[in-house]
Design an enzyme around this catalytic site. Sequence first.
Site, PDB file in Angstrom:
ATOM      1  N   SER A 139     -60.602   4.188 126.802  1.00 40.08           N
ATOM      2  CA  SER A 139     -60.787   3.244 125.704  1.00 40.08           C
ATOM      3  C   SER A 139     -62.105   2.516 125.889  1.00 40.08           C
ATOM      4  O   SER A 139     -62.527   2.249 127.030  1.00 40.08           O
ATOM      5  CB  SER A 139     -59.648   2.227 125.671  1.00 40.08           C
ATOM      6  OG  SER A 139     -59.953   1.160 124.784  1.00 40.08           O
ATOM      7  N   TYR A 154     -54.711  -3.537 130.189  1.00 36.33           N
ATOM      8  CA  TYR A 154     -55.120  -2.335 129.474  1.00 36.33           C
ATOM      9  C   TYR A 154     -56.547  -1.952 129.854  1.00 36.33           C
ATOM     10  O   TYR A 154     -56.845  -0.795 130.146  1.00 36.33           O
ATOM     11  CB  TYR A 154     -55.021  -2.591 127.971  1.00 36.33           C
ATOM     12  CG  TYR A 154     -55.335  -1.395 127.102  1.00 36.33           C
ATOM     13  CD1 TYR A 154     -54.390  -0.404 126.875  1.00 36.33           C
ATOM     14  CD2 TYR A 154     -56.583  -1.275 126.499  1.00 36.33           C
ATOM     15  CE1 TYR A 154     -54.671   0.688 126.065  1.00 36.33           C
ATOM     16  CE2 TYR A 154     -56.881  -0.195 125.681  1.00 36.33           C
ATOM     17  CZ  TYR A 154     -55.923   0.783 125.470  1.00 36.33           C
ATOM     18  OH  TYR A 154     -56.214   1.859 124.671  1.00 36.33           O
TER      19      TYR A 154
END
Length: 248
Positions: A139, A154
């Site tokens: 990401s 995350y």
Amino acid sequence: MSFENKVVMVTGAGSGIGAATAIIFAKEGANVVVLDYNEETAKQIGEKCKEFGKKVLVLKTDVSKDEEAKKAFEKTISEFGQLDVLVNNAGIGRTETLFNYMETCDLILNVNLRSVMLMTSLAIPHLIKTKGSIVNVSSIFSTLNRRGLVYYNYAVAKAGVNCFTRLTAKDLAPYGVRVNAVRPGPVYTNILASQGLDTTFDDFVDTTALKRCSQPEEIGDLIVYLASEKAKSVTGSIVDIDAGMSLV
């Protein structure tokens, strides 16, 4: 980018990027193993893959759990006898602050990072036999934050995926196995709804140079390319597909 007679396993394939990727592989001739913890959505994607005339194996699997992951590989090899591509896509996100990130630490790291390490370890013996490849989904949040969305766990997990991608790429290269990663920016999936955020995709549009969010199929196309023979000289790469979000 034909994948005729190839076997491709996609984790988190019940929705979003994973679903789009599984369907594209099926279109390219692959036999697809659809893994997702949500059995209902996994079956729906499995049916869409079958429309292209190839074999599909749908397995309800929580890839963060060792025994479930092992069973997925056992059933895959029993059904197809080989594995050519592993796509480590499964992931979840939560927003945290400096004061509460430990509350979700184990959950987020297990699903987003440990599962990648686990699935890769189980895939290695099979991929060495086929000189296959791995594509991990990272990401853009592994390297930056936007609009006060604080993804502590995350971001840390995805940064770990970047590091793990390069480490395994180097060590598996002598065996002819390639390992790469894609690093998406904002993508039109259900992730925002699942996090209960007030943020909308329109908010993300303004954070990108191209003033757009990506569609899951765009990420899927890149994943399929990286897994294909057309990318046979590409390994250890972490490819941004973020509409220029990292430029703003």
